[in-house]
Scaffold this active site. Structure first.
Site: not given
Ligand code: NAP
Length: 289
Positions: A94, A169, A237
């Site tokens: 990701t 995503k 993150k």
């Protein structure tokens, strides 16, 4: 031969599914011990990402964050020093779309093809080969690895050009991170007002206001047991990357910016490697007192 680099919670399970479905596999991971069960089942070990790139026609990466991907790719022994022209790199980590587009450019300038293909689904779906791949890049490249993705997942969703898989995503994880934080705050309020914690959790999860994904975290939250399926550090993150993408695309993200700092504080308080649902502990009115 397929290469797989990054054998953490997700990568180890994805690689295992490739292997169990008959694909030849060469693997590399910073911590070699995590590859042992794959090696016992017939995977080959490579001492470096470059060696993986030399041996494999297609290489999947599943790494912690953009800077680790960069290291694995550009280091002296990195992927780009092993790839020959025409090979295909599929990054499932990701990361943010700007980073994926940069990787696509860097790869293409070396004659290497690139797909961003992050996944939805966590540790258990990875184990059961029930991930969903969100793919950015050329459709014909995606079709070339369709069988491999089907070995690891239940669906493949083409999103458009490079960077679009990463974009989708981030949209999804933005919702996930915020839903968990909002839920945790609501439970904390219930607790603080003297309601029974378990009753609040069950009532919220049975009703229409809680996101369906939270149901899968019910036991963890009730039992205050946060062994990692999706480490909190990675969700923080993702929220950071979502707000970065918001800045780059002129999208104000007031709620995400606050939420990301809540996760940052939770990380600083020692919950970094716990499951992200530990945000419920962090925001619990009991632990706040
Ligand atoms: P993880 O268990 O923390 O694994 C991270 C991987 O990155 C490991 O292979 C790790 O190697 C490697 N790595 C970390 N720092 C490194 C360094 N300095 N040099 C070289 N390699 C390094 O994470 P994960 O849960 O599998 O997640 C991997 C990616 O998938 C992340 O981008 C995450 O956001 C995403 N993701 C996770 C989930 C989930 O539910 N867990 C779901 C969808 C997407 P070591 O084994 O040596 O530490």
């Amino acid at each position: 031969m397929i290469g797989f680099i990054g054998l953490g919670i997700m990568g180890s399970r994805m690689a295992e599914n490739l292997l169990s479905k008959g694909f030849d596999l060469v693997v590399h991971n910073r911590t070699k011990e995590k590859a042992q069960s794959l090696l016992d089942k017939g995977a080959q070990w490579a001492d470096s990402p470059a060696e993986v790139a030399r041996k494999a026609d297609v290489v999947f990466t599943m790494l912690a964050n953009p800077s680790i991907v960069e290291k694995i790719v550009f280091d002296k022994d990195g992927l780009f020093n092993g790839f020959s022209e025409g090979k295909l790199w599929v990054d499932c980590s990701t990361v943010d779309p700007a980073f994926s587009r940069k990787m696509a450019q860097e790869a293409n300038s070396r004659g290497i093809r690139f797909l961003d293909a992050p996944v939805t689904g966590s540790k258990i779906p990875a184990e059961k080969a029930e991930l969903v791949f969100l793919v950015g890049g050329k459709e014909e490249d995606m079709n070339e690895v369709r069988d491999m993705m089907n070995a690891m997942g239940k669906d493949i969703s083409f999103q458009g050009e490079n960077g679009m898989g990463a974009s989708m995503k981030l949209v999804i994880n933005l919702m996930l991170g915020q839903a968990m934080a909002v839920f945790s705050e609501a439970v904390a309020l219930g607790e603080g007002m003297g309601l029974d914690r378990e009753k609040v959790i069950n009532t919220l999860l049975a009703g229409p206001t809680a996101a369906p994904a939270l149901k899968g975290k019910k036991d963890k939250i009730l039992q205050d047991e946060f062994s990692p399926e999706f480490p909190l550090v990675h969700l923080q993150k993702d929220l950071y990357l979502a707000t970065k993408a918001g800045f780059e695309n002129g999208v104000p993200m007031p709620i995400a910016n606050v939420t990301k700092e809540i996760y940052a504080l939770a990380k600083q308080s020692g919950l970094s490697e716990q499951d992200f649902s530990a945000i419920s502990r962090f925001l619990s009115s009991k632990s706040a007192k």
